[in-house]
Design a protein around this motif. Structure first.
Motif, mmCIF file in Angstrom:
data_model
loop_
_atom_site.group_PDB
_atom_site.id
_atom_site.type_symbol
_atom_site.label_atom_id
_atom_site.label_comp_id
_atom_site.label_asym_id
_atom_site.label_seq_id
_atom_site.Cartn_x
_atom_site.Cartn_y
_atom_site.Cartn_z
ATOM 1 N N ARG A 28 4.648 -18.088 -8.615
ATOM 2 C CA ARG A 28 3.289 -17.279 -8.034
ATOM 3 C C ARG A 28 2.906 -16.458 -9.237
ATOM 4 N NH1 ARG A 28 1.768 -17.789 -2.978
ATOM 5 N NH2 ARG A 28 1.352 -15.408 -2.698
ATOM 6 N N LEU A 29 1.753 -16.093 -9.623
ATOM 7 C CA LEU A 29 1.256 -15.328 -10.636
ATOM 8 C C LEU A 29 0.199 -14.185 -9.820
ATOM 9 C CD1 LEU A 29 1.328 -14.600 -13.708
ATOM 10 C CD2 LEU A 29 -0.505 -16.347 -14.139
ATOM 11 N N GLY A 30 0.266 -13.130 -10.600
ATOM 12 C CA GLY A 30 -0.556 -11.757 -9.850
ATOM 13 C C GLY A 30 -1.930 -12.291 -10.084
ATOM 14 N N ALA A 31 -2.875 -12.282 -9.101
ATOM 15 C CA ALA A 31 -4.190 -12.505 -9.309
ATOM 16 C C ALA A 31 -4.748 -11.788 -10.194
ATOM 17 C CB ALA A 31 -5.061 -12.436 -7.663
ATOM 18 N N VAL A 32 -4.617 -10.611 -10.324
ATOM 19 C CA VAL A 32 -5.097 -9.745 -11.600
ATOM 20 C C VAL A 32 -4.035 -8.987 -12.059
ATOM 21 C CG1 VAL A 32 -7.276 -9.090 -10.094
ATOM 22 C CG2 VAL A 32 -5.086 -7.861 -9.983
ATOM 23 N N PRO A 33 -4.310 -8.520 -13.479
ATOM 24 C CA PRO A 33 -3.063 -7.746 -14.108
ATOM 25 C C PRO A 33 -2.810 -6.455 -13.332
ATOM 26 C CG PRO A 33 -5.293 -8.125 -15.544
ATOM 27 C CD PRO A 33 -5.448 -8.573 -14.167
ATOM 28 N N VAL A 34 -1.695 -5.986 -13.466
ATOM 29 C CA VAL A 34 -0.960 -4.525 -12.950
ATOM 30 C C VAL A 34 -2.113 -3.698 -13.039
ATOM 31 C CG1 VAL A 34 0.652 -2.932 -12.850
ATOM 32 C CG2 VAL A 34 1.224 -5.382 -12.869
ATOM 33 N N THR A 35 -2.699 -2.927 -11.911
ATOM 34 C CA THR A 35 -3.631 -1.916 -12.094
ATOM 35 C C THR A 35 -2.804 -0.550 -12.298
ATOM 36 O OG1 THR A 35 -3.694 -1.484 -9.741
ATOM 37 C CG2 THR A 35 -5.313 -3.068 -10.687
ATOM 38 N N GLN A 36 -3.618 0.635 -12.787
ATOM 39 C CA GLN A 36 -2.928 1.593 -12.843
ATOM 40 C C GLN A 36 -2.702 2.381 -11.482
ATOM 41 O OE1 GLN A 36 -5.424 4.245 -15.262
ATOM 42 N NE2 GLN A 36 -6.044 2.547 -16.663
ATOM 43 N N ALA A 37 -3.392 1.938 -10.263
ATOM 44 C CA ALA A 37 -2.878 2.433 -9.217
ATOM 45 C C ALA A 37 -1.708 2.156 -8.682
ATOM 46 C CB ALA A 37 -4.068 2.463 -8.003
ATOM 47 N N PHE A 38 -1.463 0.799 -8.769
ATOM 48 C CA PHE A 38 -0.304 0.044 -8.558
ATOM 49 C C PHE A 38 1.002 0.447 -9.452
ATOM 50 C CE2 PHE A 38 1.711 -4.571 -8.028
ATOM 51 C CZ PHE A 38 2.493 -3.995 -6.737
ATOM 52 N N TYR A 39 0.633 0.659 -10.766
ATOM 53 C CA TYR A 39 1.626 1.171 -11.687
ATOM 54 C C TYR A 39 2.157 2.344 -11.068
ATOM 55 C CZ TYR A 39 4.394 1.294 -15.975
ATOM 56 O OH TYR A 39 5.256 1.730 -16.964
ATOM 57 N N ALA A 40 1.367 3.276 -10.687
ATOM 58 C CA ALA A 40 1.352 4.647 -10.393
ATOM 59 C C ALA A 40 2.435 4.614 -8.989
ATOM 60 C CB ALA A 40 0.360 5.583 -10.364
ATOM 61 N N ARG A 41 2.021 3.953 -8.069
ATOM 62 C CA ARG A 41 2.544 3.767 -6.705
ATOM 63 C C ARG A 41 4.203 3.472 -6.956
ATOM 64 N NH1 ARG A 41 -1.883 1.254 -4.894
ATOM 65 N NH2 ARG A 41 -1.011 -0.913 -4.693
ATOM 66 N N VAL A 42 4.534 2.436 -8.005
ATOM 67 C CA VAL A 42 5.764 2.020 -8.080
ATOM 68 C C VAL A 42 6.611 2.777 -9.022
ATOM 69 C CG1 VAL A 42 7.290 0.148 -9.020
ATOM 70 C CG2 VAL A 42 5.038 -0.489 -7.754
ATOM 71 N N THR A 43 5.864 3.433 -10.044
ATOM 72 C CA THR A 43 6.839 4.155 -10.987
ATOM 73 C C THR A 43 6.575 5.776 -11.087
ATOM 74 O OG1 THR A 43 5.065 4.231 -12.787
ATOM 75 C CG2 THR A 43 6.510 2.160 -12.606
ATOM 76 N N GLY A 44 5.525 6.227 -10.249
ATOM 77 C CA GLY A 44 4.946 7.678 -10.227
ATOM 78 C C GLY A 44 4.384 7.804 -11.601
ATOM 79 N N GLN A 45 4.042 7.243 -12.539
ATOM 80 C CA GLN A 45 3.562 7.311 -13.707
ATOM 81 C C GLN A 45 2.127 6.771 -13.918
ATOM 82 O OE1 GLN A 45 6.533 5.631 -16.471
ATOM 83 N NE2 GLN A 45 8.000 7.435 -16.072
ATOM 84 N N ARG A 46 1.405 7.379 -14.822
ATOM 85 C CA ARG A 46 0.122 7.136 -15.376
ATOM 86 C C ARG A 46 -0.030 6.842 -16.983
ATOM 87 N NH1 ARG A 46 -4.246 6.049 -11.912
ATOM 88 N NH2 ARG A 46 -3.910 6.624 -9.726
ATOM 89 N N PRO A 47 0.389 6.039 -17.640
ATOM 90 C CA PRO A 47 0.540 5.923 -19.062
ATOM 91 C C PRO A 47 -0.829 5.855 -19.971
ATOM 92 C CG PRO A 47 1.392 4.104 -18.161
ATOM 93 C CD PRO A 47 1.067 4.822 -16.944
ATOM 94 N N SER A 48 -1.742 5.421 -19.053
ATOM 95 C CA SER A 48 -3.019 4.688 -19.602
ATOM 96 C C SER A 48 -3.814 5.882 -20.095
ATOM 97 C CB SER A 48 -3.942 3.919 -18.689
ATOM 98 O OG SER A 48 -3.062 2.792 -18.071
ATOM 99 N N ALA A 49 -4.432 5.597 -21.402
ATOM 100 C CA ALA A 49 -5.329 6.519 -22.000
ATOM 101 C C ALA A 49 -6.667 6.444 -21.439
ATOM 102 C CB ALA A 49 -5.773 5.778 -23.552
ATOM 103 N N ALA A 50 -7.279 5.439 -20.738
ATOM 104 C CA ALA A 50 -8.449 5.370 -19.902
ATOM 105 C C ALA A 50 -7.695 5.613 -18.528
ATOM 106 C CB ALA A 50 -9.363 4.271 -20.223
#
Length: 217
Positions: A28-50
């Motif tokens: 099974r493969l994610g339908a989309v790339p990991v989003t910024q919101a999802f990454y933040a929910r799991v890690t508490g971090q928002r590393p992206s420039a945009a």
């Protein structure tokens, strides 16, 4: 997560003029790339420039991606796939674990082709954000036509980390990137294109999506 059926794919490398046939088990493969919101929910971090909740997370290294996979597994009560060496320099894949992981490059290309035979699963402007239509910026996931199997943004938007080492004899620990990104010309956004980078590398056109072994669950 969208099921990828079992099958086979022929990988190729233009630099070495080599090709090799790989069997792919159902996964099974994610339908989309990991989003910024999802990454933040799991890690508490928002590393992206945009910034934008539905933008793909970028500015993440390969190491960031594998650690995210383990954190997501723990969050969902699954067995983490990756086992890290005490010195923090090595990582092993526990094939018996049921948690999240990065796709192999064979899984990635097989899913990207989705039963099609050309360099792309559709007309480039219909399926991908790339330099010719992105206005040279990152775009929300899911805005283009998916593959026949239901995955979005496998081409364009952000390059995606895969599990595999690119060529250890020549490039050491460099890992494989696939898919092309929002700043790339059309020739980089093809199912067969392989790129490499050091696993600590972070830049604004590289992200990832998650996978799980097995075709169900």
């Amino acid at each position: 997560m969208v099921t990828v059926p079992a099958g086979r794919v022929v990988l190729s490398d233009r630099r070495t003029e080599r090709s090799w046939d790989v069997g792919v088990e159902a996964c099974r493969l994610g339908a989309v790339p990991v989003t910024q919101a999802f990454y933040a929910r799991v890690t508490g971090q928002r590393p992206s420039a945009a910034r934008g909740d539905r933008l793909p997370v970028e500015g993440v290294s390969w190491w960031d991606a594998v650690r995210f996979c383990n954190a997501l597994s723990v969050r969902e009560g699954l067995a983490p796939v990756y086992q890290f060496a005490d010195d923090g320099e090595g990582v092993a894949w526990d094939a018996s674990a049921d948690g999240y992981r990065l796709p192999t490059e064979a899984e990635w290309e097989y899913a990207c082709r989705a039963g099609t035979s050309g360099p792309r699963y559709g007309a480039l402007d219909e399926v991908a954000w790339y330099r010719g239509n992105s206005e040279e910026r990152l775009r929300d996931v899911g805005g283009k036509r998916p593959t026949p199997w239901g995955h979005y943004d496998l081409l364009g938007n952000v390059w995606e980390w895969c599990w595999d080492v690119y060529d250890p004899e020549v490039y050491g620990t460099y890992r494989v990137l696939r898919g092309g990104g929002w700043f790339d010309e059309h020739w980089s956004c093809r199912a067969s294109v392989r790129r490499r980078s050091h696993p600590t590398f972070r830049v604004d056109d590289v992200g990832f999506r998650v996978a799980r072994s097995g075709g169900g669950g």
